[in-house]
Scaffold this motif. Structure first.
Motif, mmCIF file in Angstrom:
data_model
loop_
_atom_site.group_PDB
_atom_site.id
_atom_site.type_symbol
_atom_site.label_atom_id
_atom_site.label_comp_id
_atom_site.label_asym_id
_atom_site.label_seq_id
_atom_site.Cartn_x
_atom_site.Cartn_y
_atom_site.Cartn_z
ATOM 1 N N ARG A 22 0.877 -1.174 0.000
ATOM 2 C CA ARG A 22 0.000 0.000 0.000
ATOM 3 C C ARG A 22 0.908 1.217 0.000
ATOM 4 O O ARG A 22 1.674 1.445 0.925
ATOM 5 N N LEU A 23 0.848 1.998 -1.057
ATOM 6 C CA LEU A 23 1.706 3.174 -1.200
ATOM 7 C C LEU A 23 0.862 4.340 -1.667
ATOM 8 O O LEU A 23 0.434 4.396 -2.818
ATOM 9 N N SER A 63 -2.200 6.126 -2.586
ATOM 10 C CA SER A 63 -3.504 5.610 -3.017
ATOM 11 C C SER A 63 -3.365 4.324 -3.816
ATOM 12 O O SER A 63 -4.356 3.742 -4.244
ATOM 13 N N LYS A 64 -2.133 3.865 -4.025
ATOM 14 C CA LYS A 64 -1.887 2.673 -4.831
ATOM 15 C C LYS A 64 -1.907 1.413 -3.971
ATOM 16 O O LYS A 64 -1.411 1.397 -2.851
ATOM 17 N N ARG A 65 -2.488 0.332 -4.531
ATOM 18 C CA ARG A 65 -2.474 -0.992 -3.928
ATOM 19 C C ARG A 65 -1.931 -1.950 -4.984
ATOM 20 O O ARG A 65 -2.549 -2.138 -6.024
ATOM 21 N N VAL A 66 -0.774 -2.528 -4.731
ATOM 22 C CA VAL A 66 -0.105 -3.336 -5.761
ATOM 23 C C VAL A 66 0.314 -4.678 -5.195
ATOM 24 O O VAL A 66 0.838 -4.755 -4.075
ATOM 25 N N SER A 67 0.103 -5.746 -5.981
ATOM 26 C CA SER A 67 0.555 -7.082 -5.588
ATOM 27 C C SER A 67 2.023 -7.259 -5.970
ATOM 28 O O SER A 67 2.448 -6.907 -7.069
ATOM 29 N N THR A 68 2.799 -7.806 -5.033
ATOM 30 C CA THR A 68 4.203 -8.107 -5.333
ATOM 31 C C THR A 68 4.334 -9.465 -6.014
ATOM 32 O O THR A 68 5.410 -9.812 -6.496
ATOM 33 N N LYS A 69 3.211 -10.244 -5.975
ATOM 34 C CA LYS A 69 3.195 -11.611 -6.519
ATOM 35 C C LYS A 69 4.146 -12.527 -5.758
ATOM 36 O O LYS A 69 4.562 -13.564 -6.267
ATOM 37 N N LEU A 70 4.483 -12.093 -4.553
ATOM 38 C CA LEU A 70 5.326 -12.900 -3.685
ATOM 39 C C LEU A 70 4.511 -13.396 -2.498
ATOM 40 O O LEU A 70 3.555 -12.749 -2.072
ATOM 41 N N VAL A 71 4.907 -14.536 -1.975
ATOM 42 C CA VAL A 71 4.257 -15.056 -0.774
ATOM 43 C C VAL A 71 4.606 -14.130 0.389
ATOM 44 O O VAL A 71 5.742 -13.629 0.490
ATOM 45 N N ASP A 72 3.619 -13.886 1.244
ATOM 46 C CA ASP A 72 3.840 -12.987 2.379
ATOM 47 C C ASP A 72 4.673 -13.681 3.448
ATOM 48 O O ASP A 72 4.168 -14.466 4.255
ATOM 49 N N THR A 73 5.967 -13.406 3.435
ATOM 50 C CA THR A 73 6.890 -13.917 4.451
ATOM 51 C C THR A 73 7.785 -12.771 4.919
ATOM 52 O O THR A 73 7.962 -11.788 4.186
ATOM 53 N N PRO A 74 8.344 -12.889 6.105
ATOM 54 C CA PRO A 74 9.269 -11.840 6.576
ATOM 55 C C PRO A 74 10.421 -11.623 5.603
ATOM 56 O O PRO A 74 10.860 -10.485 5.397
ATOM 57 N N LYS A 75 10.902 -12.688 5.002
ATOM 58 C CA LYS A 75 12.020 -12.574 4.062
ATOM 59 C C LYS A 75 11.633 -11.744 2.845
ATOM 60 O O LYS A 75 12.389 -10.875 2.382
ATOM 61 N N ASN A 76 10.405 -12.000 2.317
ATOM 62 C CA ASN A 76 9.961 -11.250 1.137
ATOM 63 C C ASN A 76 9.647 -9.790 1.472
ATOM 64 O O ASN A 76 9.826 -8.901 0.630
ATOM 65 N N ARG A 77 9.188 -9.530 2.666
ATOM 66 C CA ARG A 77 8.962 -8.139 3.082
ATOM 67 C C ARG A 77 10.278 -7.366 3.109
ATOM 68 O O ARG A 77 10.353 -6.220 2.670
ATOM 69 N N LYS A 78 11.329 -8.004 3.634
ATOM 70 C CA LYS A 78 12.648 -7.369 3.649
ATOM 71 C C LYS A 78 13.167 -7.159 2.227
ATOM 72 O O LYS A 78 13.819 -6.153 1.930
ATOM 73 N N LEU A 79 12.853 -8.120 1.356
ATOM 74 C CA LEU A 79 13.290 -8.011 -0.033
ATOM 75 C C LEU A 79 12.649 -6.798 -0.703
ATOM 76 O O LEU A 79 13.322 -6.018 -1.393
ATOM 77 N N VAL A 80 11.353 -6.633 -0.494
ATOM 78 C CA VAL A 80 10.645 -5.500 -1.092
ATOM 79 C C VAL A 80 11.165 -4.182 -0.522
ATOM 80 O O VAL A 80 11.320 -3.197 -1.242
ATOM 81 N N GLU A 81 11.433 -4.180 0.772
ATOM 82 C CA GLU A 81 12.006 -2.975 1.385
ATOM 83 C C GLU A 81 13.365 -2.634 0.789
ATOM 84 O O GLU A 81 13.712 -1.472 0.597
#
Length: 346
Positions: A13-14, A16-34
């Protein structure tokens, strides 16, 4: 930027935008997106057009908006704090980067409450705007202020010191005479025009002050007032009138022009105190000197408060209590021995 999951998939969520990363929601993937965000790959990866603003970008917008409502001298203070404190600390940092620990470290940079308060006004609106635009959920301004001990002290001159200062033929002698005998602030004195001095009715109209080269209304609404022209002040105004004449708008001049600030006066005042072997004190101590001497020699509290344009005599009494002489009054003496004898039937 905030994360949320939908059906096990990580979304961003950025604004007004809502975008799928197409990644499984895991702590590792959250750090990757960051990491994408911090490394500048964020917008290319997810095709976003909404850029996360930096703290300074929002702060600059807020300052531009404040220019429409605040006095020029106030904006000088705002920009001074912005340039010396806010920019060096927050340069290059996104609004999403700032945590409470950062704010705590930022507060530690300040040694005066005024500058810190100005910076907090700016940052408060920066993070409020960030929440509204949905870049962050909570403001990091949850940290308590560290205590700042003020080093400013009232250190008025004695009557002998005032007489010594005014006995010299200083370049600013008449100005100092007015300062010591009226309690006016320095900026108000250099803002005085001859039209403000009513010699017939012994009144002074305090209509303006000059600060940072800018003429404006005095410090508060209560400061904008008509006060008495004391007889001892009248002498210095009359001497100054012989120097400048009524053709000049301002009462006190610096080489034929108005003073733009108190820096020149402070410079001459500092040199004068040094020559007289007196302890260095700022020009604002003349105001404290006026109040302390008047009260210590028996002037009515109400009149001193009126001249200082305080909200009430109670404020003046609180500030200058130690200078008000205690009146020796007869006290009632109770004869407890007599009272005890009556109760015992003696």
């Amino acid at each position: 930027m905030t994360f949320y999951a939908r059906n096990g998939i990580l979304y961003i969520r950025l604004g007004s935008k809502r975008v799928s990363t197409k990644l499984v929601d895991t702590p590792k993937n959250r750090k990757l997106v960051e990491s994408y965000n911090k490394n500048g790959e964020f917008f290319d990866k997810f095709g976003l057009t909404t850029k996360i603003p930096t703290v300074l970008e929002y702060a600059e917008q807020i300052l531009l908006e404040k220019e429409k409502t605040l006095k020029n001298s106030t904006m000088v203070c705002y920009y001074s704090v912005f340039n010396t404190k806010v920019i060096p600390f927050f340069k290059g940092k996104l609004v999403t980067d700032i945590k409470a620990i950062d704010i705590s470290n930022f507060y530690k940079l300040f040694k005066d409450r005024g500058s810190r308060a100005i910076s907090c006004v700016i940052l408060k609106q920066v993070f409020e705007r960030s929440i509204i635009e949905d870049f962050i959920k909570y403001s990091p301004l949850v940290v308590s202020y560290p205590r700042i001990k003020s080093t400013y002290e009232k250190n008025p001159f004695s009557l002998d010191e005032v007489n010594l200062i005014l006995s010299t033929e200083s370049k600013i002698k008449n100005l100092l005479g007015v300062a010591f005998t009226t309690g006016l602030r320095g900026g108000e004195i250099i803002g005085l025009r001859w039209e403000d001095i009513d010699f017939l009715n012994n009144k002074i109209s305090v209509n303006r002050t000059i600060k940072y080269g800018i003429e404006q209304t005095p410090k508060t609404k209560g400061s904008l007032a008509v006060i008495d022209l004391p007889i001892e002040s009248k002498i210095y105004f009359q001497k100054q009138l012989k120097l400048t004449g009524l053709k000049k708008s301002y009462v006190f001049l610096n080489d034929g022009k108005r003073f733009n600030s108190l820096s020149t006066i402070s410079y001459h005042f500092g040199n004068l105190l040094k020559e007289l072997n007196l302890k260095h004190r700022g020009i604002h101590q003349t105001r404290h000197t006026f109040a302390s001497l008047k009260l210590s020699y028996g002037e009515r509290l109400e009149w001193v408060s009126y001249m200082l344009r305080h909200d009430s005599p109670a404020l003046t009494q609180n500030v200058y209590f130690k200078y008000i002489p205690r009146i020796e009054e007869k006290r009632v003496v109770l004869n407890f021995d007599l009272a005890q004898n009556r109760h015992s039937g003696a």
